[in-house]
Design an enzyme around this catalytic site. Structure first.
Site, PDB file in Angstrom:
ATOM      1  N   HIS A 276       0.856  -1.189   0.000  1.00 17.08           N
ATOM      2  CA  HIS A 276       0.000   0.000   0.000  1.00 17.08           C
ATOM      3  C   HIS A 276       0.898   1.247   0.000  1.00 17.08           C
ATOM      4  CE1 HIS A 276      -2.719   3.114   1.377  1.00 17.08           C
ATOM      5  NE2 HIS A 276      -3.705   2.348   0.936  1.00 17.08           N
TER       6      HIS A 276
ATOM      7  N   GLU B 235      -3.886   1.987  -7.326  1.00 17.60           N
ATOM      8  CA  GLU B 235      -4.184   3.106  -6.423  1.00 17.60           C
ATOM      9  C   GLU B 235      -3.192   4.239  -6.680  1.00 17.60           C
ATOM     10  OE1 GLU B 235      -6.468   2.171  -2.562  1.00 17.60           O
ATOM     11  OE2 GLU B 235      -4.341   2.010  -2.211  1.00 17.60           O
TER      12      GLU B 235
HETATM   13  P1  PGA Z   1      -9.374   6.344   0.352  1.00 18.16           P
HETATM   14  O1  PGA Z   1      -8.157   5.371   0.634  1.00 18.16           O
HETATM   15  O2  PGA Z   1     -10.523   5.502  -0.133  1.00 18.16           O
HETATM   16  O3  PGA Z   1      -9.643   6.986   1.676  1.00 18.16           O
HETATM   17  O4  PGA Z   1      -8.919   7.334  -0.682  1.00 18.16           O
HETATM   18  C1  PGA Z   1      -7.909   4.279  -0.205  1.00 18.16           C
HETATM   19  C2  PGA Z   1      -6.739   3.488   0.298  1.00 18.16           C
HETATM   20  O5  PGA Z   1      -5.834   4.070   0.912  1.00 18.16           O
HETATM   21  O6  PGA Z   1      -6.665   2.273   0.106  1.00 18.16           O
END
Ligand code: PGA
Length: 262
Positions: free
Chosen positions: A107, A177
Protein backbone atom coordinates in the site's frame (compact mmCIF):
# COMPACT_ATOMS: atom_id res chain seq x y z
CA UNK A 1 -47.80 -15.82 -41.99
CA UNK A 2 -45.26 -13.96 -39.86
CA UNK A 3 -43.43 -16.26 -37.50
CA UNK A 4 -43.40 -15.24 -33.89
CA UNK A 5 -40.20 -13.64 -32.60
CA UNK A 6 -39.02 -15.79 -29.71
CA UNK A 7 -38.62 -13.94 -26.46
CA UNK A 8 -35.11 -14.52 -25.18
CA UNK A 9 -34.57 -13.98 -21.52
CA UNK A 10 -31.26 -12.22 -21.05
CA UNK A 11 -29.66 -13.29 -17.79
CA UNK A 12 -29.34 -10.27 -15.51
CA UNK A 13 -26.42 -11.69 -13.59
CA UNK A 14 -24.23 -8.95 -12.20
CA UNK A 15 -20.46 -9.03 -12.58
CA UNK A 16 -18.65 -10.34 -9.51
CA UNK A 17 -16.85 -7.60 -7.58
CA UNK A 18 -14.47 -7.45 -4.64
CA UNK A 19 -15.02 -4.74 -2.08
CA UNK A 20 -11.82 -4.54 -0.05
CA UNK A 21 -12.17 -2.36 3.04
CA UNK A 22 -8.86 -0.92 4.19
CA UNK A 23 -9.56 0.38 7.67
CA UNK A 24 -6.03 1.65 8.25
CA UNK A 25 -5.78 2.80 11.93
CA UNK A 26 -9.59 3.15 12.32
CA UNK A 27 -12.05 2.88 14.01
CA UNK A 28 -11.06 3.87 17.53
CA UNK A 29 -12.67 0.96 19.37
CA UNK A 30 -13.41 -2.70 18.87
CA UNK A 31 -17.05 -1.93 19.62
CA UNK A 32 -17.28 0.46 16.64
CA UNK A 33 -15.49 -2.10 14.48
CA UNK A 34 -18.03 -4.79 15.42
CA UNK A 35 -20.87 -2.44 14.49
CA UNK A 36 -19.33 -1.91 11.05
CA UNK A 37 -19.02 -5.66 10.52
CA UNK A 38 -22.66 -6.07 11.52
CA UNK A 39 -23.64 -3.50 8.90
CA UNK A 40 -21.50 -5.23 6.27
CA UNK A 41 -22.94 -8.65 7.12
CA UNK A 42 -26.52 -7.44 6.66
CA UNK A 43 -25.66 -5.72 3.37
CA UNK A 44 -23.78 -8.77 2.12
CA UNK A 45 -27.06 -10.69 1.96
CA UNK A 46 -28.32 -8.25 -0.69
CA UNK A 47 -24.98 -8.14 -2.51
CA UNK A 48 -24.68 -11.68 -3.81
CA UNK A 49 -22.27 -10.48 -6.53
CA UNK A 50 -19.84 -8.87 -4.06
CA UNK A 51 -17.09 -10.48 -1.99
CA UNK A 52 -16.35 -8.19 0.94
CA UNK A 53 -12.82 -8.36 2.37
CA UNK A 54 -12.20 -6.38 5.55
CA UNK A 55 -8.63 -5.50 6.48
CA UNK A 56 -8.95 -4.19 10.04
CA UNK A 57 -6.15 -3.11 12.37
CA UNK A 58 -4.35 -6.31 13.39
CA UNK A 59 -5.30 -5.93 17.05
CA UNK A 60 -9.01 -6.26 16.27
CA UNK A 61 -8.57 -10.00 16.05
CA UNK A 62 -11.94 -10.94 17.63
CA UNK A 63 -13.59 -9.65 14.44
CA UNK A 64 -12.20 -12.60 12.54
CA UNK A 65 -14.72 -14.87 14.27
CA UNK A 66 -17.46 -12.91 12.44
CA UNK A 67 -16.20 -14.27 9.12
CA UNK A 68 -18.95 -15.47 6.80
CA UNK A 69 -19.38 -16.67 3.25
CA UNK A 70 -19.23 -13.17 1.85
CA UNK A 71 -17.46 -11.18 4.56
CA UNK A 72 -13.85 -12.32 4.66
CA UNK A 73 -10.83 -10.92 6.47
CA UNK A 74 -7.30 -9.92 5.69
CA UNK A 75 -4.29 -8.05 7.05
CA UNK A 76 -3.17 -4.57 6.05
CA UNK A 77 0.41 -5.76 5.74
CA UNK A 78 2.55 -8.76 6.65
CA UNK A 79 6.26 -9.18 7.08
CA UNK A 80 8.37 -10.58 4.25
CA UNK A 81 9.71 -13.31 6.57
CA UNK A 82 7.61 -16.20 7.85
CA UNK A 83 9.21 -16.07 11.34
CA UNK A 84 11.75 -13.82 13.02
CA UNK A 85 12.64 -11.57 15.93
CA UNK A 86 10.81 -8.53 14.56
CA UNK A 87 9.13 -6.42 17.21
CA UNK A 88 5.79 -5.07 16.08
CA UNK A 89 5.49 -7.11 12.88
CA UNK A 90 2.98 -9.84 12.06
CA UNK A 91 3.62 -12.81 9.84
CA UNK A 92 1.50 -14.15 7.03
CA UNK A 93 1.40 -17.55 8.76
CA UNK A 94 -0.10 -15.88 11.86
CA UNK A 95 -2.75 -14.14 9.76
CA UNK A 96 -3.65 -17.42 8.09
CA UNK A 97 -3.74 -19.27 11.43
CA UNK A 98 -6.55 -17.02 12.74
CA UNK A 99 -8.70 -17.27 9.63
CA UNK A 100 -7.36 -14.38 7.56
CA UNK A 101 -7.38 -15.12 3.84
CA UNK A 102 -5.98 -11.96 2.28
CA UNK A 103 -3.32 -9.36 2.87
CA UNK A 104 -2.68 -5.98 1.35
CA UNK A 105 0.87 -5.68 0.09
CA UNK A 106 2.68 -2.50 -0.95
CA UNK A 107 0.00 0.00 0.00
CA UNK A 108 1.24 3.52 -0.79
CA UNK A 109 1.20 4.38 2.93
CA UNK A 110 3.58 1.46 3.57
CA UNK A 111 5.76 2.36 0.59
CA UNK A 112 5.94 5.93 1.96
CA UNK A 113 7.38 4.43 5.16
CA UNK A 114 10.18 2.75 3.29
CA UNK A 115 8.72 -0.41 1.75
CA UNK A 116 10.58 -0.99 -1.54
CA UNK A 117 9.55 -2.83 -4.69
CA UNK A 118 11.90 -5.61 -3.55
CA UNK A 119 10.14 -5.84 -0.15
CA UNK A 120 6.78 -5.99 -1.93
CA UNK A 121 7.95 -8.96 -4.03
CA UNK A 122 9.16 -10.77 -0.88
CA UNK A 123 5.83 -10.18 0.86
CA UNK A 124 3.81 -11.37 -2.13
CA UNK A 125 5.90 -14.54 -2.22
CA UNK A 126 5.54 -15.09 1.54
CA UNK A 127 1.79 -14.46 1.46
CA UNK A 128 1.28 -17.03 -1.28
CA UNK A 129 3.53 -19.55 0.42
CA UNK A 130 1.29 -19.54 3.53
CA UNK A 131 -1.94 -19.63 1.53
CA UNK A 132 -2.94 -15.95 1.75
CA UNK A 133 -4.19 -14.05 -1.28
CA UNK A 134 -2.06 -10.94 -1.72
CA UNK A 135 -3.79 -7.75 -2.84
CA UNK A 136 -0.87 -5.97 -4.44
CA UNK A 137 -1.18 -2.19 -4.44
CA UNK A 138 0.49 -0.32 -7.27
CA UNK A 139 0.20 3.26 -8.41
CA UNK A 140 2.18 6.24 -9.59
CA UNK A 141 2.70 9.31 -7.43
CA UNK A 142 2.07 11.68 -10.31
CA UNK A 143 0.80 11.56 -13.91
CA UNK A 144 3.38 13.23 -16.04
CA UNK A 145 2.66 14.30 -19.62
CA UNK A 146 5.51 12.14 -20.97
CA UNK A 147 3.93 8.98 -19.65
CA UNK A 148 6.68 8.05 -17.19
CA UNK A 149 3.99 6.82 -14.83
CA UNK A 150 3.51 3.89 -17.19
CA UNK A 151 7.07 2.73 -16.48
CA UNK A 152 6.46 3.13 -12.74
CA UNK A 153 3.39 0.92 -12.95
CA UNK A 154 5.14 -1.68 -15.08
CA UNK A 155 8.08 -1.86 -12.71
CA UNK A 156 5.85 -2.18 -9.64
CA UNK A 157 3.87 -5.03 -11.19
CA UNK A 158 6.99 -6.83 -12.43
CA UNK A 159 8.85 -6.60 -9.13
CA UNK A 160 5.81 -7.71 -7.14
CA UNK A 161 5.47 -10.86 -9.23
CA UNK A 162 9.13 -11.56 -10.03
CA UNK A 163 9.79 -13.90 -7.06
CA UNK A 164 6.51 -15.79 -7.56
CA UNK A 165 6.45 -19.14 -9.40
CA UNK A 166 4.26 -18.94 -12.50
CA UNK A 167 1.58 -21.34 -11.27
CA UNK A 168 0.92 -19.00 -8.30
CA UNK A 169 0.82 -15.75 -10.25
CA UNK A 170 -2.86 -16.25 -11.06
CA UNK A 171 -3.62 -16.18 -7.32
CA UNK A 172 -2.92 -12.49 -6.73
CA UNK A 173 -5.22 -9.49 -6.95
CA UNK A 174 -3.80 -6.18 -8.13
CA UNK A 175 -5.20 -2.87 -6.89
CA UNK A 176 -4.41 0.24 -8.90
CA UNK A 177 -4.18 3.11 -6.42
CA UNK A 178 -2.60 6.30 -7.76
CA UNK A 179 -0.95 7.93 -4.74
CA UNK A 180 -2.52 11.35 -5.43
CA UNK A 181 -6.03 9.86 -5.33
CA UNK A 182 -5.69 8.29 -1.87
CA UNK A 183 -7.51 10.53 0.57
CA UNK A 184 -8.40 12.97 -2.24
CA UNK A 185 -11.82 14.54 -2.84
CA UNK A 186 -12.39 12.75 -6.16
CA UNK A 187 -10.96 9.80 -8.02
CA UNK A 188 -9.25 10.43 -11.37
CA UNK A 189 -11.42 10.29 -14.50
CA UNK A 190 -12.79 6.94 -15.57
CA UNK A 191 -10.62 7.05 -18.68
CA UNK A 192 -7.46 7.59 -16.60
CA UNK A 193 -8.33 4.63 -14.37
CA UNK A 194 -9.21 2.51 -17.38
CA UNK A 195 -5.94 3.35 -19.11
CA UNK A 196 -3.90 2.35 -16.05
CA UNK A 197 -5.77 -0.97 -15.74
CA UNK A 198 -5.06 -1.70 -19.39
CA UNK A 199 -1.36 -0.99 -18.81
CA UNK A 200 -1.34 -3.45 -15.88
CA UNK A 201 -3.22 -6.05 -17.91
CA UNK A 202 -0.75 -5.71 -20.76
CA UNK A 203 2.25 -6.18 -18.44
CA UNK A 204 0.67 -9.35 -17.03
CA UNK A 205 -0.11 -10.60 -20.52
CA UNK A 206 3.30 -9.76 -22.01
CA UNK A 207 5.39 -10.98 -19.06
CA UNK A 208 3.48 -14.02 -17.88
CA UNK A 209 1.13 -15.06 -20.66
CA UNK A 210 -2.43 -14.56 -21.85
CA UNK A 211 -4.09 -16.60 -19.13
CA UNK A 212 -2.47 -14.63 -16.27
CA UNK A 213 -3.45 -11.41 -18.06
CA UNK A 214 -7.02 -12.68 -18.26
CA UNK A 215 -7.57 -14.09 -14.77
CA UNK A 216 -5.81 -11.74 -12.34
CA UNK A 217 -8.53 -9.49 -10.87
CA UNK A 218 -7.80 -5.76 -11.14
CA UNK A 219 -9.22 -3.42 -8.52
CA UNK A 220 -9.27 0.33 -8.28
CA UNK A 221 -8.69 2.34 -5.07
CA UNK A 222 -8.42 6.01 -4.18
CA UNK A 223 -11.29 8.33 -3.18
CA UNK A 224 -13.95 5.75 -4.00
CA UNK A 225 -17.34 6.54 -2.46
CA UNK A 226 -21.03 6.14 -3.14
CA UNK A 227 -20.97 8.90 -5.78
CA UNK A 228 -18.17 7.42 -7.89
CA UNK A 229 -18.46 3.67 -7.42
CA UNK A 230 -21.21 2.90 -9.91
CA UNK A 231 -19.81 4.92 -12.78
CA UNK A 232 -16.37 3.33 -12.38
CA UNK A 233 -17.84 -0.18 -12.05
CA UNK A 234 -20.11 0.18 -15.05
CA UNK A 235 -17.66 1.94 -17.37
CA UNK A 236 -14.60 -0.31 -17.02
CA UNK A 237 -15.12 -3.91 -18.18
CA UNK A 238 -11.67 -4.97 -16.91
CA UNK A 239 -12.46 -3.84 -13.35
CA UNK A 240 -13.11 -6.53 -10.72
CA UNK A 241 -13.62 -4.43 -7.63
CA UNK A 242 -12.55 -1.67 -5.29
CA UNK A 243 -10.12 -0.97 -2.48
CA UNK A 244 -11.78 1.57 -0.23
CA UNK A 245 -10.39 3.52 2.71
CA UNK A 246 -12.48 6.34 4.25
CA UNK A 247 -15.82 5.29 2.78
CA UNK A 248 -15.44 1.83 4.33
CA UNK A 249 -14.96 2.97 7.89
CA UNK A 250 -17.48 5.78 8.40
CA UNK A 251 -20.90 4.33 9.01
CA UNK A 252 -22.99 6.61 6.78
CA UNK A 253 -20.47 6.59 3.95
CA UNK A 254 -20.26 2.79 4.13
CA UNK A 255 -24.02 2.42 4.11
CA UNK A 256 -24.28 4.69 1.05
CA UNK A 257 -21.47 2.81 -0.70
CA UNK A 258 -23.15 -0.54 -0.14
CA UNK A 259 -26.47 0.82 -1.43
CA UNK A 260 -24.74 2.17 -4.56
CA UNK A 261 -23.26 -1.28 -5.22
CA UNK A 262 -26.64 -3.02 -5.28
P1 PGA B 1 -9.37 6.34 0.35
O1 PGA B 1 -8.16 5.37 0.63
O2 PGA B 1 -10.52 5.50 -0.13
O3 PGA B 1 -9.64 6.99 1.68
O4 PGA B 1 -8.92 7.33 -0.68
C1 PGA B 1 -7.91 4.28 -0.20
C2 PGA B 1 -6.74 3.49 0.30
O5 PGA B 1 -5.83 4.07 0.91
O6 PGA B 1 -6.67 2.27 0.11
Amino acid sequence: MMSRIPIIKVPTKKKHLFLVCNWKMYPKTLKEARALIALLSVAAKRLAHVTIVVCPPALFLPLFSLRSQRVRFGAQSIDGDVVGSKTGEISGAQVASVGGEYTLVGHAERRARGETDYDVGAKVFTALSVGLTPIVCVGESKRDARGEYIDVLKEQVRSALAPVPNHLRSKVLIAYEPVYAIGAAHPPSVSEIHHALLVIKKVLHDEYGASIGRVVPLLYGGAVDARSVREIALSIPELSGFLVGRASVHREALQALLTALQ
